[in-house]
Write a protein that holds these residues in place. Structure first.
Motif, PDB file in Angstrom:
ATOM      1  N   GLY A   1       0.780  -1.221   0.000  1.00  0.00           N
ATOM      2  CA  GLY A   1       0.000   0.000   0.000  1.00  0.00           C
ATOM      3  C   GLY A   1       0.815   1.276   0.000  1.00  0.00           C
ATOM      4  N   GLY A   2       2.108   1.179   0.238  1.00  0.00           N
ATOM      5  CA  GLY A   2       2.952   2.361   0.238  1.00  0.00           C
ATOM      6  C   GLY A   2       3.335   2.787  -1.177  1.00  0.00           C
ATOM      7  N   GLN A   3       4.005   3.925  -1.278  1.00  0.00           N
ATOM      8  CA  GLN A   3       4.474   4.409  -2.564  1.00  0.00           C
ATOM      9  C   GLN A   3       5.710   5.278  -2.361  1.00  0.00           C
ATOM     10  OE1 GLN A   3       0.786   6.553  -3.650  1.00  0.00           O
ATOM     11  NE2 GLN A   3       2.019   8.425  -3.709  1.00  0.00           N
ATOM     12  N   ALA A   4       6.464   5.478  -3.447  1.00  0.00           N
ATOM     13  CA  ALA A   4       7.659   6.311  -3.396  1.00  0.00           C
ATOM     14  C   ALA A   4       7.818   7.003  -4.741  1.00  0.00           C
ATOM     15  CB  ALA A   4       8.894   5.458  -3.085  1.00  0.00           C
ATOM     16  N   ALA A   5       8.231   8.271  -4.699  1.00  0.00           N
ATOM     17  CA  ALA A   5       8.398   9.072  -5.911  1.00  0.00           C
ATOM     18  C   ALA A   5       9.880   9.270  -6.207  1.00  0.00           C
ATOM     19  CB  ALA A   5       7.708  10.420  -5.757  1.00  0.00           C
ATOM     20  N   PHE A   6      10.230   9.255  -7.511  1.00  0.00           N
ATOM     21  CA  PHE A   6      11.609   9.406  -7.952  1.00  0.00           C
ATOM     22  C   PHE A   6      11.660  10.339  -9.157  1.00  0.00           C
ATOM     23  CE2 PHE A   6      11.156   5.281  -5.944  1.00  0.00           C
ATOM     24  CZ  PHE A   6      12.277   5.188  -5.136  1.00  0.00           C
ATOM     25  N   ASP A   7      12.863  10.786  -9.491  1.00  0.00           N
ATOM     26  CA  ASP A   7      13.025  11.551 -10.725  1.00  0.00           C
ATOM     27  C   ASP A   7      12.670  10.697 -11.939  1.00  0.00           C
ATOM     28  OD1 ASP A   7      13.953  13.814  -9.355  1.00  0.00           O
ATOM     29  OD2 ASP A   7      16.011  13.065  -9.372  1.00  0.00           O
ATOM     30  N   ALA A   8      12.955   9.396 -11.841  1.00  0.00           N
ATOM     31  CA  ALA A   8      12.631   8.461 -12.917  1.00  0.00           C
ATOM     32  C   ALA A   8      12.500   7.070 -12.317  1.00  0.00           C
ATOM     33  CB  ALA A   8      13.712   8.477 -13.998  1.00  0.00           C
TER      34      ALA A   8
ATOM     35  N   GLU B   1      10.383   0.614 -23.678  1.00  0.00           N
ATOM     36  CA  GLU B   1       9.467   1.742 -23.805  1.00  0.00           C
ATOM     37  C   GLU B   1       9.878   2.837 -22.821  1.00  0.00           C
ATOM     38  OE1 GLU B   1       4.767   1.695 -24.132  1.00  0.00           O
ATOM     39  OE2 GLU B   1       5.382   1.629 -22.031  1.00  0.00           O
ATOM     40  N   TRP B   2       9.968   4.082 -23.311  1.00  0.00           N
ATOM     41  CA  TRP B   2      10.344   5.239 -22.485  1.00  0.00           C
ATOM     42  C   TRP B   2       9.231   6.269 -22.630  1.00  0.00           C
ATOM     43  CZ3 TRP B   2      12.346   7.447 -18.623  1.00  0.00           C
ATOM     44  CH2 TRP B   2      12.866   8.746 -18.619  1.00  0.00           C
ATOM     45  N   ARG B   3       8.411   6.369 -21.574  1.00  0.00           N
ATOM     46  CA  ARG B   3       7.268   7.274 -21.588  1.00  0.00           C
ATOM     47  C   ARG B   3       7.241   8.055 -20.295  1.00  0.00           C
ATOM     48  NH1 ARG B   3       2.034   3.756 -23.108  1.00  0.00           N
ATOM     49  NH2 ARG B   3       1.079   5.823 -22.804  1.00  0.00           N
ATOM     50  N   GLY B   4       7.069   9.396 -20.419  1.00  0.00           N
ATOM     51  CA  GLY B   4       7.068  10.237 -19.223  1.00  0.00           C
ATOM     52  C   GLY B   4       8.400  10.132 -18.509  1.00  0.00           C
ATOM     53  N   ARG B   5       8.348   9.656 -17.268  1.00  0.00           N
ATOM     54  CA  ARG B   5       9.574   9.442 -16.481  1.00  0.00           C
ATOM     55  C   ARG B   5       9.748   7.965 -16.150  1.00  0.00           C
ATOM     56  NH1 ARG B   5       7.742  13.643 -12.112  1.00  0.00           N
ATOM     57  NH2 ARG B   5       9.319  12.646 -10.808  1.00  0.00           N
ATOM     58  N   CYS B   6       9.227   7.119 -17.048  1.00  0.00           N
ATOM     59  CA  CYS B   6       9.229   5.674 -16.800  1.00  0.00           C
ATOM     60  C   CYS B   6       9.859   4.915 -17.960  1.00  0.00           C
ATOM     61  CB  CYS B   6       7.798   5.184 -16.564  1.00  0.00           C
ATOM     62  SG  CYS B   6       7.647   3.400 -16.396  1.00  0.00           S
ATOM     63  N   LEU B   7      10.841   4.084 -17.643  1.00  0.00           N
ATOM     64  CA  LEU B   7      11.469   3.188 -18.613  1.00  0.00           C
ATOM     65  C   LEU B   7      11.028   1.765 -18.304  1.00  0.00           C
ATOM     66  CD1 LEU B   7      13.700   2.617 -20.826  1.00  0.00           C
ATOM     67  CD2 LEU B   7      15.282   2.337 -18.910  1.00  0.00           C
ATOM     68  N   ARG B   8      10.536   1.071 -19.327  1.00  0.00           N
ATOM     69  CA  ARG B   8      10.137  -0.327 -19.150  1.00  0.00           C
ATOM     70  C   ARG B   8      10.923  -1.185 -20.139  1.00  0.00           C
ATOM     71  NH1 ARG B   8       5.041   0.116 -16.365  1.00  0.00           N
ATOM     72  NH2 ARG B   8       4.033   2.115 -16.815  1.00  0.00           N
ATOM     73  N   ILE B   9      11.484  -2.285 -19.645  1.00  0.00           N
ATOM     74  CA  ILE B   9      12.156  -3.273 -20.495  1.00  0.00           C
ATOM     75  C   ILE B   9      11.628  -4.638 -20.088  1.00  0.00           C
ATOM     76  CG2 ILE B   9      14.332  -4.136 -21.392  1.00  0.00           C
ATOM     77  CD1 ILE B   9      15.730  -1.724 -20.237  1.00  0.00           C
ATOM     78  N   ASN B  10      11.148  -5.393 -21.060  1.00  0.00           N
ATOM     79  CA  ASN B  10      10.593  -6.708 -20.734  1.00  0.00           C
ATOM     80  C   ASN B  10      10.625  -7.589 -21.983  1.00  0.00           C
ATOM     81  OD1 ASN B  10       9.234  -8.797 -19.325  1.00  0.00           O
ATOM     82  ND2 ASN B  10       8.043  -7.288 -18.177  1.00  0.00           N
ATOM     83  N   GLY B  11      10.234  -8.849 -21.784  1.00  0.00           N
ATOM     84  CA  GLY B  11      10.106  -9.776 -22.901  1.00  0.00           C
ATOM     85  C   GLY B  11      11.412 -10.370 -23.378  1.00  0.00           C
ATOM     86  N   LEU B  12      12.393 -10.555 -22.481  1.00  0.00           N
ATOM     87  CA  LEU B  12      13.666 -11.116 -22.923  1.00  0.00           C
ATOM     88  C   LEU B  12      13.569 -12.615 -23.197  1.00  0.00           C
ATOM     89  CD1 LEU B  12      14.531  -8.325 -21.870  1.00  0.00           C
ATOM     90  CD2 LEU B  12      16.675  -9.373 -21.148  1.00  0.00           C
TER      91      LEU B  12
END
Length: 378
Positions: free
Chosen positions: A213-220, A344-355
Motif C-alpha cells: 500500500g505504500g508508494q515512493a516518488a523518484f526523478d525516474a 518503452e520510455w514514456r514520461g519518467r518511466c522506462l520499461r524493459i521486458n520480454g527477454l
C-alpha cells in the motif's frame, strides 16, 4: 533530464536487468533504489525447502549461454544481432567487476547423432539463410557455422564421444550466471536494495506503488520485473502499458556434479524434439537444459522431462553416467506475444521486458540502448 545531473532512480525488479542497470547507474553517480519481492540478493532454487511462496529471478536459473548465431534458428536477425553486441559488452563488464566472474567466448558446438542428421541439416539451413540477411551482414560477425571432422571434435572436446556429426560456431560463449548476478549486486556503489518489497505498479509520473500500500516518488523509474509485471494488470495501475502483455514460459535446468568432466565449450545436441544444451559451469559442474515449455507452471520438474534431458545428454557425453544430480531447477522467463524484447520510455518511466529465453544474451545491449534513449549515462 540532463545526463550531467544526479537523479534519484527507482528500479522495480532485482533480476538480471535490474542489477545491470543498478550497477551502471550507480557507477555513473545516480542515486539508485531497487525493490524486489525476493528475500535477499542470493538465489532460492526450486529444489530448496523454503521456495514455495517467493519466486527467484529467472537470471539465476539460466545457464548463461551467449549464442547469437545458434539463436538465428528461432529469432529475427536483428534480435540476434544484439547478442553479438552483448558478448563484447559482457567481456568489458566481467573485466570491470572485482570478483571477475567467469566469461568465455571460445565458440560453441552443435552435435547430431547419425539418425538425426536430417533434422540437424534443416536447422543449419535456417541458420545459413538468416546469415545472408542484410541485418546480419551489417554486423560483420565471425564466420558462420563450420563443419568439424570427428577427429577434430575429439581434439577439441575429448569428452564428446557419442555424436556422429559436429559443427563449430565461432565467437559464441558463456558466463557464470549466478556469480555474475551476485557480482553486479555487490559492486553497485551506493545503490540501496529493498528486499521483500514487491512493486505492484510503476507509474509514468515516476512513482512506484508497493504491494503493502505504500508508494515512493523518484526523478525516474524503471520497470524490469519480468513476469512480475503481471501485477500491474491485476492491480489497477493507471499507466500500465498495453505493450507489455507478458506471460511466463517455463524453463528447466539440471545441475550435475561430474568431477573432471573435461568439457570446455557450450554444447547443443540437435534433437528432433528438444533443443538440448550442456554447459560447463566449472571443471566439476555441468548444467543440462532444454529450450522452453509454454506453461506458467512453477512446480518441480517431471520424471519424463528429467529422463529425456539426461538421456540425451548422456548420449552425447557417455562419461555422465557417473555424474551426480545436485539440483533440478525450474523458473519462468518473461515473454511477450511475439517473443521479442521491448523497451518503452514514456514520461519518467522506462520499461524493459520480454527477454524470453535470451536474457543473458540480450541484457547488456538492451541496457546500452536504454541509456542512449534516456541520456542517463554520459
Amino acid at each position: 533530464m540532463s545526463s550531467t545531473q544526479s537523479l534519484s532512480i527507482g528500479i522495480a525488479g532485482a533480476g538480471l536487468l535490474g542489477r545491470l542497470l543498478a550497477w551502471q547507474l550507480s557507477r555513473a553517480g545516480h542515486r539508485v533504489s531497487v525493490f524486489d519481492v525476493a528475500r535477499g540478493p542470493g538465489p532460492v532454487f526450486r529444489s530448496q525447502a523454503d521456495d514455495s511462496d517467493v519466486p527467484t529471478a529467472a537470471g539465476f536459473t539460466a545457464a548463461g549461454m551467449l549464442s547469437p548465431l545458434a539463436e538465428l534458428d528461432t529469432v529475427e536477425p536483428a534480435v540476434a544481432a544484439l547478442g553479438w553486441r552483448s558478448i563484447a559488452l559482457w567481456r568489458d563488464i566481467a573485466a570491470a567487476l572485482p570478483q571477475r566472474p567467469m566469461f568465455r567466448s571460445e565458440g560453441s558446438l552443435m552435435l547430431a547423432h547419425r539418425e538425426d542428421l536430417g533434422a540437424a541439416q534443416r536447422v543449419l539451413e535456417r541458420l545459413r539463410t538468416a546469415c545472408e540477411t542484410q541485418a546480419w551482414q551489417n554486423l560483420s560477425p565471425p564466420e558462420g557455422v563450420q563443419p568439424l571432422e570427428l577427429a577434430r571434435l575429439r581434439e577439441l572436446e575429448p569428452a564428446l564421444q557419442g555424436p556422429a556429426h559436429a559443427w563449430l560456431l565461432p565467437g559464441e560463449g558463456q558466463l557464470d550466471a549466478v556469480a555474475m548476478m551476485m557480482a553486479l549486486h555487490d559492486d553497485s556503489p551506493g545503490a540501496q536494495w529493498h528486499w521483500s518489497r514487491p512493486v505492484r505498479c510503476v507509474e509514468e509520473n515516476g512513482t512506484l506503488h508497493f504491494a503493502d500500500g505504500g508508494q515512493a516518488a523518484f526523478d525516474a523509474v524503471i520497470d524490469t520485473r519480468g513476469v512480475g509485471a503481471q501485477a500491474s494488470r491485476q492491480g489497477a495501475c493507471a499507466s500500465a502499458s498495453p505493450v507489455f502483455d507478458v506471460r511466463g514460459v517455463r524453463g528447466e535446468v539440471i545441475w550435475l556434479q561430474a568431477p573432471a568432466h573435461g568439457l570446455t565449450r557450450l554444447t547443443r545436441l540437435l534433437h528432433p524434439r528438444h533443443g538440448i544444451y550442456i554447459v560447463p559451469r566449472s571443471p566439476d559442474l555441468l548444467l543440462i537444459g532444454a529450450s522452453e515449455l509454454e506453461t506458467e507452471d512453477r512446480s518441480p520438474a517431471s520424471l519424463r522431462s528429467t529422463v529425456e534431458l539426461l538421456a540425451a545428454a548422456h548420449s552425447a557425453m557417455p562419461a555422465l553416467a557417473e555424474a551426480r544430480i545436485l539440483r533440478l531447477d525450474v523458473n519462468l522467463r518473461p515473454a511477450l506475444p511475439d517473443n521479442n524484447p521491448c523497451t518503452e520510455w514514456r514520461g519518467r518511466c522506462l520499461r524493459i521486458n520480454g527477454l524470453f529465453r535470451h536474457g543473458w544474451l540480450l541484457a547488456p545491449a538492451l541496457t546500452e540502448q536504454a541509456m542512449q534513449l534516456t541520456g542517463w549515462l554520459k
